[in-house]
Scaffold this motif. Structure first.
Motif, PDB file in Angstrom:
ATOM      1  N   LEU A   1       0.864  -1.180   0.000  1.00 52.21           N
ATOM      2  CA  LEU A   1       0.000   0.000   0.000  1.00 52.21           C
ATOM      3  C   LEU A   1       0.897   1.225   0.000  1.00 52.21           C
ATOM      4  CD1 LEU A   1      -2.574  -1.030   2.766  1.00 52.21           C
ATOM      5  CD2 LEU A   1      -2.902  -1.180   0.292  1.00 52.21           C
ATOM      6  N   SER A   2       0.564   2.211  -0.790  1.00 51.85           N
ATOM      7  CA  SER A   2       1.369   3.431  -0.825  1.00 51.85           C
ATOM      8  C   SER A   2       0.473   4.625  -1.119  1.00 51.85           C
ATOM      9  CB  SER A   2       2.494   3.323  -1.864  1.00 51.85           C
ATOM     10  OG  SER A   2       1.968   3.212  -3.174  1.00 51.85           O
ATOM     11  N   ARG A   3       1.096   5.790  -1.227  1.00 48.81           N
ATOM     12  CA  ARG A   3       0.358   7.026  -1.451  1.00 48.81           C
ATOM     13  C   ARG A   3       1.181   7.940  -2.334  1.00 48.81           C
ATOM     14  NH1 ARG A   3       1.156  11.888  -0.066  1.00 48.81           N
ATOM     15  NH2 ARG A   3       2.935  11.254   1.215  1.00 48.81           N
ATOM     16  N   ARG A   4       0.508   8.689  -3.188  1.00 53.85           N
ATOM     17  CA  ARG A   4       1.133   9.777  -3.934  1.00 53.85           C
ATOM     18  C   ARG A   4       0.153  10.923  -3.927  1.00 53.85           C
ATOM     19  NH1 ARG A   4       4.208  13.372  -5.411  1.00 53.85           N
ATOM     20  NH2 ARG A   4       5.218  13.478  -7.459  1.00 53.85           N
ATOM     21  N   ALA A   5       0.570  12.044  -3.289  1.00 50.90           N
ATOM     22  CA  ALA A   5      -0.342  13.180  -3.092  1.00 50.90           C
ATOM     23  C   ALA A   5      -1.599  12.663  -2.386  1.00 50.90           C
ATOM     24  CB  ALA A   5      -0.665  13.846  -4.423  1.00 50.90           C
ATOM     25  N   LYS A   6      -2.777  12.872  -2.959  1.00 54.47           N
ATOM     26  CA  LYS A   6      -4.019  12.437  -2.320  1.00 54.47           C
ATOM     27  C   LYS A   6      -4.540  11.126  -2.897  1.00 54.47           C
ATOM     28  CE  LYS A   6      -5.419  17.133  -1.100  1.00 54.47           C
ATOM     29  NZ  LYS A   6      -6.464  18.162  -1.168  1.00 54.47           N
ATOM     30  N   TYR A   7      -3.716  10.440  -3.662  1.00 56.87           N
ATOM     31  CA  TYR A   7      -4.099   9.170  -4.250  1.00 56.87           C
ATOM     32  C   TYR A   7      -3.613   8.017  -3.374  1.00 56.87           C
ATOM     33  CZ  TYR A   7      -4.831  12.118  -8.336  1.00 56.87           C
ATOM     34  OH  TYR A   7      -5.257  13.108  -9.177  1.00 56.87           O
ATOM     35  N   LEU A   8      -4.493   7.077  -3.084  1.00 54.42           N
ATOM     36  CA  LEU A   8      -4.150   5.861  -2.360  1.00 54.42           C
ATOM     37  C   LEU A   8      -3.867   4.781  -3.394  1.00 54.42           C
ATOM     38  CD1 LEU A   8      -7.073   5.969   0.235  1.00 54.42           C
ATOM     39  CD2 LEU A   8      -4.783   6.948   0.466  1.00 54.42           C
ATOM     40  N   LEU A   9      -2.743   4.103  -3.265  1.00 56.92           N
ATOM     41  CA  LEU A   9      -2.307   3.134  -4.265  1.00 56.92           C
ATOM     42  C   LEU A   9      -2.274   1.736  -3.655  1.00 56.92           C
ATOM     43  CD1 LEU A   9       0.643   5.216  -5.783  1.00 56.92           C
ATOM     44  CD2 LEU A   9      -1.765   5.173  -6.504  1.00 56.92           C
ATOM     45  N   ILE A  10      -3.019   0.819  -4.260  1.00 57.88           N
ATOM     46  CA  ILE A  10      -3.068  -0.572  -3.805  1.00 57.88           C
ATOM     47  C   ILE A  10      -2.338  -1.409  -4.846  1.00 57.88           C
ATOM     48  CG2 ILE A  10      -4.558  -2.504  -3.172  1.00 57.88           C
ATOM     49  CD1 ILE A  10      -6.772  -0.477  -2.567  1.00 57.88           C
ATOM     50  N   HIS A  11      -1.169  -1.925  -4.471  1.00 59.87           N
ATOM     51  CA  HIS A  11      -0.322  -2.680  -5.385  1.00 59.87           C
ATOM     52  C   HIS A  11      -0.663  -4.168  -5.277  1.00 59.87           C
ATOM     53  CE1 HIS A  11       2.502   0.814  -5.829  1.00 59.87           C
ATOM     54  NE2 HIS A  11       1.966   1.109  -4.654  1.00 59.87           N
ATOM     55  N   LEU A  12      -0.932  -4.797  -6.409  1.00 64.97           N
ATOM     56  CA  LEU A  12      -1.289  -6.210  -6.443  1.00 64.97           C
ATOM     57  C   LEU A  12      -0.122  -7.045  -6.961  1.00 64.97           C
ATOM     58  CD1 LEU A  12      -4.906  -5.914  -7.885  1.00 64.97           C
ATOM     59  CD2 LEU A  12      -4.182  -5.931  -5.490  1.00 64.97           C
ATOM     60  N   GLU A  13      -0.152  -8.318  -6.614  1.00 68.44           N
ATOM     61  CA  GLU A  13       0.953  -9.210  -6.948  1.00 68.44           C
ATOM     62  C   GLU A  13       1.132  -9.397  -8.459  1.00 68.44           C
ATOM     63  OE1 GLU A  13       2.617 -12.877  -4.355  1.00 68.44           O
ATOM     64  OE2 GLU A  13       0.661 -13.200  -5.272  1.00 68.44           O
ATOM     65  N   ASN A  14       0.059  -9.204  -9.227  1.00 68.01           N
ATOM     66  CA  ASN A  14       0.145  -9.385 -10.674  1.00 68.01           C
ATOM     67  C   ASN A  14       0.675  -8.150 -11.411  1.00 68.01           C
ATOM     68  OD1 ASN A  14      -2.004  -7.632 -10.499  1.00 68.01           O
ATOM     69  ND2 ASN A  14      -3.433  -8.906 -11.668  1.00 68.01           N
ATOM     70  N   GLY A  15       1.138  -7.128 -10.667  1.00 66.56           N
ATOM     71  CA  GLY A  15       1.683  -5.928 -11.281  1.00 66.56           C
ATOM     72  C   GLY A  15       0.677  -4.851 -11.570  1.00 66.56           C
ATOM     73  N   GLN A  16      -0.553  -5.072 -11.162  1.00 63.20           N
ATOM     74  CA  GLN A  16      -1.603  -4.071 -11.338  1.00 63.20           C
ATOM     75  C   GLN A  16      -1.686  -3.191 -10.098  1.00 63.20           C
ATOM     76  OE1 GLN A  16      -5.403  -5.870 -12.146  1.00 63.20           O
ATOM     77  NE2 GLN A  16      -6.212  -4.070 -13.184  1.00 63.20           N
ATOM     78  N   VAL A  17      -2.023  -1.934 -10.285  1.00 57.56           N
ATOM     79  CA  VAL A  17      -2.164  -0.993  -9.176  1.00 57.56           C
ATOM     80  C   VAL A  17      -3.543  -0.348  -9.247  1.00 57.56           C
ATOM     81  CG1 VAL A  17      -1.247   1.050  -8.029  1.00 57.56           C
ATOM     82  CG2 VAL A  17       0.308  -0.509  -9.219  1.00 57.56           C
ATOM     83  N   LEU A  18      -4.256  -0.363  -8.128  1.00 58.02           N
ATOM     84  CA  LEU A  18      -5.520   0.356  -8.038  1.00 58.02           C
ATOM     85  C   LEU A  18      -5.224   1.771  -7.547  1.00 58.02           C
ATOM     86  CD1 LEU A  18      -7.866  -2.309  -6.399  1.00 58.02           C
ATOM     87  CD2 LEU A  18      -7.376  -1.921  -8.813  1.00 58.02           C
ATOM     88  N   ILE A  19      -5.641   2.753  -8.321  1.00 58.73           N
ATOM     89  CA  ILE A  19      -5.478   4.162  -7.950  1.00 58.73           C
ATOM     90  C   ILE A  19      -6.802   4.634  -7.375  1.00 58.73           C
ATOM     91  CG2 ILE A  19      -4.912   6.465  -8.760  1.00 58.73           C
ATOM     92  CD1 ILE A  19      -3.437   5.186 -11.099  1.00 58.73           C
ATOM     93  N   CYS A  20      -6.807   4.942  -6.076  1.00 58.82           N
ATOM     94  CA  CYS A  20      -8.052   5.304  -5.391  1.00 58.82           C
ATOM     95  C   CYS A  20      -7.982   6.754  -4.908  1.00 58.82           C
ATOM     96  CB  CYS A  20      -8.293   4.399  -4.182  1.00 58.82           C
ATOM     97  SG  CYS A  20      -8.229   2.633  -4.553  1.00 58.82           S
TER      98      CYS A  20
END
Length: 280
Positions: free
Chosen positions: A36-55
């Motif tokens: 799990l990470s963050r950039r500015a006000k975006y929450l980033l959910i990193h998945l094992e398959n290389g996909q990232v959910l930008i929330c």
């Protein structure tokens, strides 16, 4: 959420601010959450398959964690955060690292938030992220960094600090609070914090220190809970109890030896709270 397996993603509507990416639920089902990470006000959910959910939470969105035997939201606040199930638009059905089932529910009454996807390898070039400026946390946001950003900028300090291409994720509340602590008017021109030689003035030194203090205190307090915002575990952020000026229009300025009153003005469509007597 980190190291949990995303067994199923339940989408209760076709969109939020934007439509969900086609096939979103199927593409993430069964994936392990690697980080799990963050950039500015975006929450980033990193998945094992290389996909990232930008929330993004928008104005009223929130995540809450629900275990099978516990859906308690601790704390008491004068404006209760939304837990109305009709606004539960996305549900992450997870199994934690110890095998326990849990749900992470995204609730958003206004539906200004969104969930998009990106490939990990291309994340930094995503249109939402590529132009973001310096993070306000850590030591990178120094007086010299402010001087470099503000040189020859005739916009107001408030506008410059809210410019996401300069500083990423510094929101309206924390800008108001930092300017008060630094004793600087939000209407002052940004370039006045820079010498002709491009060096930071003492005002820039004060502002850099104030931003760092405000961010550090907010993180330690769990953020700012206003209206229907709360932390991911359901508890409330309490930095709002330390507000000096934000949302305190017509209240006496809390600065010692200042007899001024907090005023509210509108700048670039956003409310600004400050004390005209001690913020110059």
């Amino acid at each position: 959420m980190q190291d949990a397996h995303l067994e199923r993603l339940e989408l209760r509507r076709p969109d939020l601010r934007f439509p969900f990416p086609p096939g979103l639920a199927d593409s993430v089902a069964g994936q392990k959450i690697s980080a799990l990470s963050r950039r500015a006000k975006y929450l980033l959910i990193h998945l094992e398959n290389g996909q990232v959910l930008i929330c993004h939470l928008g104005m009223s969105g929130s995540f809450r964690v629900q275990y099978a035997d516990d859906d308690h939201v601790p704390g008491d606040f004068h404006m209760v955060r939304s837990r109305d199930e009709k606004h539960d638009h996305v549900i992450f059905h997870l199994r934690s690292f110890d095998g326990a089932p849990l749900r992470v529910v995204y609730n958003d009454p206004r539906r200004f938030g969104f969930i998009l996807t990106a490939d990990e390898a291309e994340l930094s070039e995503h249109p939402l992220l590529v132009h973001l400026g310096l993070e306000p946390t850590g030591n990178a946001l120094s007086a010299q960094a402010l001087a470099t950003m503000f040189a020859q900028r005739t916009t107001t300090l408030k506008a410059a600090l809210m410019n996401q291409r300069l500083i990423a994720g510094l929101g309206n509340i924390y800008v108001c609070e930092a300017l008060w602590r630094a004793g600087l008017s939000p209407r002052r021109k940004a370039e006045t914090l820079v010498t002709k030689a491009g060096k930071p003035t003492p005002r820039a030194e004060r502002l850099a220190a104030a931003i760092g203090e405000v961010i550090a205190e907010a993180i330690a307090s769990g953020g700012s809970t206003l209206r229907d915002h709360a932390q991911t575990d359901g508890s409330l952020g309490y930095f709002q109890h330390n507000f000096r000026v934000y949302d305190r229009e017509n209240v006496a300025c809390p600065r010692e030896a200042c007899d001024g009153t907090v005023k509210r003005v509108v700048q670039n469509g956003r409310s600004t709270f400050y004390c005209p007597s001690c913020q110059r």
